[in-house]
Motif scaffolding. Structure first.
Motif, mmCIF file in Angstrom:
data_model
loop_
_atom_site.group_PDB
_atom_site.id
_atom_site.type_symbol
_atom_site.label_atom_id
_atom_site.label_comp_id
_atom_site.label_asym_id
_atom_site.label_seq_id
_atom_site.Cartn_x
_atom_site.Cartn_y
_atom_site.Cartn_z
ATOM 1 N N VAL A 75 64.188 12.969 35.808
ATOM 2 C CA VAL A 75 65.171 12.616 34.804
ATOM 3 C C VAL A 75 66.429 13.592 34.973
ATOM 4 N N GLU A 76 67.623 12.946 34.849
ATOM 5 C CA GLU A 76 68.752 13.867 35.029
ATOM 6 C C GLU A 76 69.730 13.452 33.901
ATOM 7 N N ARG A 77 69.758 12.384 33.412
ATOM 8 C CA ARG A 77 70.765 11.854 32.152
ATOM 9 C C ARG A 77 70.874 13.014 31.307
ATOM 10 N N PRO A 78 72.108 13.648 30.773
ATOM 11 C CA PRO A 78 72.008 14.729 29.714
ATOM 12 C C PRO A 78 71.646 13.951 28.491
ATOM 13 N N VAL A 79 71.135 14.587 27.789
ATOM 14 C CA VAL A 79 70.609 14.320 26.378
ATOM 15 C C VAL A 79 71.032 15.598 25.476
ATOM 16 N N ALA A 80 71.646 15.163 24.484
ATOM 17 C CA ALA A 80 72.228 16.213 23.309
ATOM 18 C C ALA A 80 71.065 17.098 22.926
ATOM 19 N N GLY A 81 71.045 18.263 23.026
ATOM 20 C CA GLY A 81 70.298 19.425 22.610
ATOM 21 C C GLY A 81 69.225 19.798 23.480
ATOM 22 N N GLN A 82 69.153 18.986 24.784
ATOM 23 C CA GLN A 82 68.332 19.333 25.674
ATOM 24 C C GLN A 82 68.869 19.774 27.135
ATOM 25 N N PRO A 83 67.921 20.757 27.688
ATOM 26 C CA PRO A 83 68.757 21.267 29.145
ATOM 27 C C PRO A 83 69.036 20.317 30.157
ATOM 28 N N MET A 84 70.211 20.508 30.616
ATOM 29 C CA MET A 84 70.839 19.880 31.580
ATOM 30 C C MET A 84 71.090 20.634 32.842
ATOM 31 N N ALA A 85 70.940 21.716 33.210
ATOM 32 C CA ALA A 85 71.294 22.303 34.228
ATOM 33 C C ALA A 85 70.854 23.877 34.006
ATOM 34 N N ARG A 86 70.840 24.628 35.190
ATOM 35 C CA ARG A 86 70.926 26.021 35.377
ATOM 36 C C ARG A 86 72.154 26.648 35.685
ATOM 37 N N ILE A 87 72.513 27.936 35.310
ATOM 38 C CA ILE A 87 73.497 28.594 36.030
ATOM 39 C C ILE A 87 72.916 29.926 36.209
ATOM 40 N N HIS A 88 73.373 30.268 37.440
ATOM 41 C CA HIS A 88 72.930 31.926 37.937
ATOM 42 C C HIS A 88 73.984 32.820 37.990
ATOM 43 N N ILE A 89 74.003 33.966 37.627
ATOM 44 C CA ILE A 89 75.394 34.851 38.024
ATOM 45 C C ILE A 89 74.429 36.022 38.666
ATOM 46 N N PRO A 90 74.383 36.210 39.890
ATOM 47 C CA PRO A 90 73.943 37.202 40.754
ATOM 48 C C PRO A 90 74.233 38.646 40.177
ATOM 49 N N LYS A 91 75.693 38.834 39.824
ATOM 50 C CA LYS A 91 76.014 40.044 39.737
ATOM 51 C C LYS A 91 75.615 40.627 38.428
ATOM 52 N N LEU A 92 75.286 39.668 37.320
ATOM 53 C CA LEU A 92 74.584 40.129 36.112
ATOM 54 C C LEU A 92 73.387 40.047 36.091
ATOM 55 N N ASP A 93 72.564 39.517 37.311
ATOM 56 C CA ASP A 93 71.260 39.449 37.606
ATOM 57 C C ASP A 93 70.603 38.630 36.339
ATOM 58 N N ARG A 94 71.504 37.584 36.006
ATOM 59 C CA ARG A 94 71.004 36.568 34.880
ATOM 60 C C ARG A 94 70.998 35.175 35.349
ATOM 61 N N GLN A 95 70.177 34.421 34.620
ATOM 62 C CA GLN A 95 70.149 32.881 34.601
ATOM 63 C C GLN A 95 69.902 32.255 33.397
ATOM 64 N N VAL A 99 72.090 23.843 27.647
ATOM 65 C CA VAL A 99 71.815 22.632 27.055
ATOM 66 C C VAL A 99 73.105 21.831 26.916
ATOM 67 N N GLU A 100 72.707 20.491 26.750
ATOM 68 C CA GLU A 100 73.866 19.684 26.471
ATOM 69 C C GLU A 100 74.454 19.606 25.161
ATOM 70 N N GLY A 101 75.518 20.209 24.744
ATOM 71 C CA GLY A 101 76.095 20.258 23.499
ATOM 72 C C GLY A 101 76.395 21.711 23.335
ATOM 73 N N VAL A 102 77.353 21.869 22.259
ATOM 74 C CA VAL A 102 77.924 23.126 21.966
ATOM 75 C C VAL A 102 77.967 23.163 20.357
ATOM 76 N N SER A 103 77.059 22.597 19.611
ATOM 77 C CA SER A 103 77.163 22.753 18.251
ATOM 78 C C SER A 103 76.290 24.208 17.931
ATOM 79 N N GLN A 104 76.407 24.622 16.730
ATOM 80 C CA GLN A 104 75.565 26.034 16.537
ATOM 81 C C GLN A 104 73.957 25.724 16.728
#
Length: 231
Positions: A75-95, A99-104
């Motif tokens: 399942v890849e189709r983005p759904v509001a409020g559901q996870p759609m991808a990951r981002i990794h930032i090696p410099k900050l050691d975070r991932q 989620v799809e959407g930017v509501s509160q």
């Protein structure tokens, strides 16, 4: 005749009984109120920083599981409020799971993808917002030109490198346009933009980090070199 030593007696009695002038009492009350307000402000800031962080960390654990489940089911189709991808930032050691959407409600779970913007790897601008709290975008001011941000989807890895960090006003929404800063122009590059509040504990500015896609790699080829040795 009254003894001169008795003139100060009423004052001594009032002092012994704890009496104080009304003006002094008023200033003391104001001081106590200010101290209480300061303590409340500190407690509120601590909750905003750490209370929300604990909540989001818990949400992220669930989102990571849900994202893996969705990917396993192709399942890849983005759904509001559901996870759609990951981002990794090696410099900050975070991932993070994004989620799809930017509501509160969306941003209480973690970073959120602006639905009208590009998907990872596409020509255009993948715009992602997050709260400026310790569990999310607290330290993205440490990202500078050349630092890596990796977007992960079900089928691929997309390696972006930071090209610019800037501060803007909240009304400057052109930063998430397909061609950031040039609204109306057709995009020619694949970009990723992170947005958060600035300064820390305030929101009268936006901190923006722009990155450009430098390469992509299929999931079948394993993890990209930029993430080797990282979970």
């Amino acid at each position: 005749m009254t003894d001169i030593a008795e003139w100060g007696a009423p004052a001594r009695v009032r002092a012994e009984e704890g009496w104080e002038p009304p003006s002094r009492r008023a200033w003391r009350l104001i001081g106590e109120l200010m101290l209480t307000a300061g303590v409340v402000a500190v407690l509120f800031a601590a909750y905003a920083t750490y209370g929300k962080s604990w909540q989001i960390e818990s949400e992220q654990n669930g989102l990571a599981t849900e994202l893996d489940r969705r990917w396993a089911a192709s399942v890849e189709r983005p759904v509001a409020g559901q996870p759609m991808a990951r981002i990794h930032i090696p410099k900050l050691d975070r991932q993070w799971a994004v989620v799809e959407g930017v509501s509160q409600a969306d941003l209480r779970k973690g970073p959120g993808h602006y639905p009208s913007t590009a998907q990872p790897g596409q020509i255009g601008n993948v715009a992602i917002a997050g709260h400026r709290i310790s569990s999310i975008f607290w330290d993205i001011d440490r990202l500078h030109q050349g630092d890596v941000i990796v977007a992960e989807t079900r089928t691929g890895w997309f390696v972006y490198r930071v090209v610019r960090q800037r501060l803007v006003l909240p009304r400057q929404v052109e930063v998430i346009a397909p061609s950031p800063g040039r609204p109306g122009q057709a995009p020619r590059k694949a970009m990723l933009t992170l947005t958060t509040c600035n300064p820390k504990f305030q929101n009268w500015q936006r901190l923006i980090v722009h990155a450009e896609l430098v390469r992509e790699q299929a999931k079948s080829s394993g993890r990209p070199a930029e993430l080797k040795g990282r979970p």
